[in-house]
Scaffold this active site. Structure first.
Site, PDB file in Angstrom:
ATOM      1  N   ASP A 277       0.832  -1.207   0.000  1.00  0.00           N
ATOM      2  CA  ASP A 277       0.000   0.000   0.000  1.00  0.00           C
ATOM      3  C   ASP A 277       0.866   1.258   0.000  1.00  0.00           C
ATOM      4  O   ASP A 277       1.857   1.343   0.713  1.00  0.00           O
ATOM      5  CB  ASP A 277      -0.878  -0.013   1.258  1.00  0.00           C
ATOM      6  CG  ASP A 277      -1.842   1.161   1.302  1.00  0.00           C
ATOM      7  OD1 ASP A 277      -2.715   1.232   0.423  1.00  0.00           O
ATOM      8  OD2 ASP A 277      -1.711   2.021   2.200  1.00  0.00           O
ATOM      9  N   GLU A 319       0.933  -0.790  -5.157  1.00  0.00           N
ATOM     10  CA  GLU A 319      -0.219   0.094  -5.212  1.00  0.00           C
ATOM     11  C   GLU A 319       0.334   1.508  -5.285  1.00  0.00           C
ATOM     12  O   GLU A 319       0.686   2.113  -4.288  1.00  0.00           O
ATOM     13  CB  GLU A 319      -1.122  -0.077  -3.986  1.00  0.00           C
ATOM     14  CG  GLU A 319      -2.467   0.612  -4.155  1.00  0.00           C
ATOM     15  CD  GLU A 319      -2.614   1.924  -3.381  1.00  0.00           C
ATOM     16  OE1 GLU A 319      -3.630   2.601  -3.562  1.00  0.00           O
ATOM     17  OE2 GLU A 319      -1.715   2.289  -2.614  1.00  0.00           O
TER      18      GLU A 319
HETATM   19  C1  OTU Z   1      -4.379   3.510  -0.174  1.00  0.00           C
HETATM   20  O1  OTU Z   1      -4.854   4.470  -1.067  1.00  0.00           O
HETATM   21  C2  OTU Z   1      -5.570   2.644   0.209  1.00  0.00           C
HETATM   22  O2  OTU Z   1      -6.056   1.991  -0.919  1.00  0.00           O
HETATM   23  C3  OTU Z   1      -6.611   3.504   0.872  1.00  0.00           C
HETATM   24  O3  OTU Z   1      -7.794   2.805   1.130  1.00  0.00           O
HETATM   25  C4  OTU Z   1      -5.998   4.071   2.115  1.00  0.00           C
HETATM   26  O4  OTU Z   1      -6.888   5.016   2.661  1.00  0.00           O
HETATM   27  C5  OTU Z   1      -4.667   4.766   1.866  1.00  0.00           C
HETATM   28  O5  OTU Z   1      -3.802   4.042   1.001  1.00  0.00           O
HETATM   29  C6  OTU Z   1      -3.918   4.951   3.145  1.00  0.00           C
HETATM   30  O6  OTU Z   1      -3.469   3.714   3.635  1.00  0.00           O
HETATM   31  O7  OTU Z   1      -2.905   6.860  -2.884  1.00  0.00           O
HETATM   32  O8  OTU Z   1      -1.145   5.011  -2.989  1.00  0.00           O
HETATM   33  O9  OTU Z   1      -8.658   7.404  -2.244  1.00  0.00           O
HETATM   34  O10 OTU Z   1      -6.374   6.237  -3.654  1.00  0.00           O
HETATM   35  O11 OTU Z   1      -5.362   7.064  -0.354  1.00  0.00           O
HETATM   36  C7  OTU Z   1      -1.902   5.205  -1.824  1.00  0.00           C
HETATM   37  C8  OTU Z   1      -7.356   7.797  -2.147  1.00  0.00           C
HETATM   38  C9  OTU Z   1      -3.057   5.915  -2.177  1.00  0.00           C
HETATM   39  C10 OTU Z   1      -6.532   6.553  -2.314  1.00  0.00           C
HETATM   40  C11 OTU Z   1      -5.203   6.743  -1.690  1.00  0.00           C
HETATM   41  C12 OTU Z   1      -4.380   5.498  -1.773  1.00  0.00           C
END
Ligand code: OTU
Length: 610
Positions: A277, A319
């Protein structure tokens, strides 16, 4: 820095039978590890000792890997591109919404098998922060399952059951931050100097203000700014996301070491894929956006090397929700491997943009900017996920924000077929993200008659057909297969009401599930046609992730003509009008069963094979 001691310490922790192979894997990666660690952490004399101790622990974890997972490692090492096959299909869900608990998810395996799923991404299921926790993305312990969802034994039971069914479990590993009640944060707050070094803590606002000049904002309304004053630490803590998510300081090698060990412990419990993430945010550099920094890639390459050594069957998934040109770097470069999988977020976003604009120009620009995959790597293709659709990643392709803003309005202002909800904007000039279930955004929710429902189904299938045929590992978001709609009940929950992403996080809809074989119901119709596409894909090697791809030049901007090699052609009509396609004009050659002119109904798609 010399790694010979680290090598020896790793071997000392291993049983004899595992030594030779592990030693070889280490040697193959030694040079890269040395280079990256030196580049990241310089000539710190303590580095050798730290890395040697780390490698001994990694050796021990490798030795502790259960026999079934050693067998999996061996099978995957014999066919390293196993996950690029066109028989791979993913599914993503929150545990509470999908199965209630981890045990409950076992009860859904039959549904996953019916769909042909081979990969299940369960959103965060580790012990989260008490209270508000960003859907589990504020992790309080990497070693405990969320007690509301089950126990470690339940996780072991689930991974065993999934393995038995031929389904790989993917777990999030939230690399960028931990919850403010994680022991590291509590320790830092209690004044432990070593744990303070796990975070970015500033005594006053002067340095944060300099960073803020250039930093973006992920949650500008619900969590403005990137720093939070925390009384207990007497300072400003870097918090890119919510104030209770404390960014980790990867300039401290101890953080990297701890996260690798957390990953390997989870891998030993049967997690086969890690969704890393927020990978883009790992390294901070003043004067930059602090995204996609070269050091973030070096960190990921170190993680990859160590995982390759200690759990060689495990996959890493990046991600990184970033512009198209920044995506390929997450696969690594040349011999320096990074992630096996990366979300193709701009492809997903551009698909929705094409529906709104009835024009495939942005989509084609994204596809043109997508380079061929390196060996043994795959895009992750998708239509919806648990997050918002962030239009900003298309800036380079769109040219100006006004165009993206009008797409965002299309989905959320109530004047179109789409029933979306706007997400977080920092001002009148900024472009909103969009939330909503895929069915709601495609127009199934607003449809008031059979004809409109059919158009909604076609739009949803148009996007899923793209995800299935593009070349990647397609992942269904839970409920899309049933046409699940928006869920506005989050507004009644004070801990969720400020975050419209909850609108697409509804519980699995049992009523629609019961209708999936009912031909007279919209769900039955969608489920059948989606199932046909999935089945067709499975028997077409031309749709494997690494098979060639090209876009044929079409006169009509609403048409996307995507060829996969010489024997497969997908035609998609991204418009509300029928389209007459001349195969000769596309220079597509002859296709058995089709005359030169093919008529595509509004929003319809067609797959041709020869
Ligand atoms: C990721 O997301 C997760 O998918 C989100 O659910 C979390 O809130 C976030 O991390 C924090 O852990 O840009 O590359 O809607 O696309 O927060 C990380 C905004 C991210 C998400 C963004 C994202």
């Amino acid at each position: 820095m010399t790694l010979s001691n680290a090598h020896a310490r790793m071997l000392s922790a291993l049983p004899e039978r595992l030594r030779a192979a592990a030693s070889q894997r280490f040697s193959e990666r030694e040079e890269a590890l040395r280079e990256h660690l030196a580049a990241l952490y310089g000539a710190d004399p303590a580095l050798d000792a730290w890395f040697s101790t780390l490698m001994e622990t990694i050796g021990r974890l490798h030795g502790q890997r259960p026999a079934a997972l050693h067998a999996l490692d061996a099978a995957r090492s014999a066919e390293p591109g196993w996950f690029t096959r066109q028989s791979m299909l993913g599914y993503s869900a929150y545990v509470p919404q999908f199965g209630g608990t981890l045990r409950g998810v076992i009860g859904r395996i039959e549904h996953l098998r019916e769909l042909g799923v081979t990969y299940l991404h369960l959103l965060p299921f580790l012990r989260p922060r008490a209270g508000e926790n960003d859907g589990g993305f504020a992790v309080a312990s990497f070693d405990e399952v969320d007690p509301a969802l089950g126990s470690t034994d339940d996780l072991l039971a689930l991974t065993a059951a999934l393995r038995e069914a031929g389904i790989s479990l993917c777990s999030d590993l939230v690399l960028n931050h931990v919850a403010d009640d994680h022991p590291w944060a509590l320790g830092a707050a209690a004044g432990d100097p070593a744990l303070r070094q796990f975070f970015h803590i500033f005594p006053d606002q002067s340095v944060p203000e300099r960073y803020e000049q250039v930093l973006g904002q992920v949650f500008p309304q619900a969590a403005p700014g990137n720093f939070t004053y925390v009384d207990a630490v007497q300072g400003w803590v870097w918090t890119t996301f919510y104030p209770f998510q404390w960014d980790l300081n990867y300039a401290n090698p101890a953080v990297l070491g701890e996260m690798v060990l957390a990953l390997l412990r989870l891998a030993n419990r049967g997690v086969e894929v890690f969704r890393l993430d927020s990978t883009a945010f790992l390294w901070k550099r003043e004067g930059s956006s602090c995204m996609n920094q070269p050091e973030a890639h070096q960190l990921l390459q170190v993680i990859r090397a160590l995982v390759d050594i200690a759990a060689p069957g495990v996959l890493l998934k990046a991600e990184a929700i970033v512009p198209t040109r920044a995506l390929p770097a997450y696969f690594g470069s040349g011999a320096q491997r990074e992630c096996h999988l990366a979300y193709h977020s701009t492809l997903m976003t551009a698909g929705w943009a094409a529906l709104a604009e009835q024009d495939t120009a942005l989509l084609q620009a994204v596809i043109d900017a997508t380079p061929a995959l390196p060996p043994e790597a795959s895009w992750l293709t998708y239509v919806r996920c648990h997050d918002d659709i962030g239009w900003n990643v298309l800036r380079a392709e769109a040219g100006d924000d006004a165009r993206l803003a009008s797409i965002a309005r299309f989905y959320a202002d109530g004047d179109s077929f789409a029933a979306g909800v706007a997400f977080q904007t920092s001002g009148t000039r900024a472009v909103h993200g969009t939330n909503g279930s895929a069915a709601a955004l495609a127009g199934i929710e607003t449809a008031i008659n059979a004809e409109q429902r059919e158009l909604g189904v076609r739009r949803l299938l148009l996007l899923y057909a793209l995800a299935l045929s593009f070349g990647g590992l397609p992942v269904l978001y839970m409920g899309d297969e049933l046409g699940m709609q928006n869920d506005h009940t989050y507004l009644l929950d004070a801990s969720r009401a400020h975050d419209t992403r909850w609108v697409q996080r509804a519980p699995f809809d049992e009523r629609l599930f019961a209708e999936r074989a009912d031909a007279s119901a919209v769900t039955g119709e969608l489920y059948r046609r989606l199932g046909e596409l999935i089945a067709a894909r499975r028997r077409l090697p031309a749709l494997a992730a690494d098979a060639p791809r090209s876009v044929l030049a079409a006169a009509d901007p609403a048409l996307l003509a995507l060829a996969r090699g010489e024997r497969f052609l997908s035609l998609s009509n991204f418009s509300g009008l029928p389209l007459v396609v001349s195969l000769a004009a596309l220079q597509a050659g002859a296709w058995p069963g089709y005359a030169d002119q093919v008529v595509l109904q509004p929003w319809a798609m067609l797959w041709l094979e020869r």
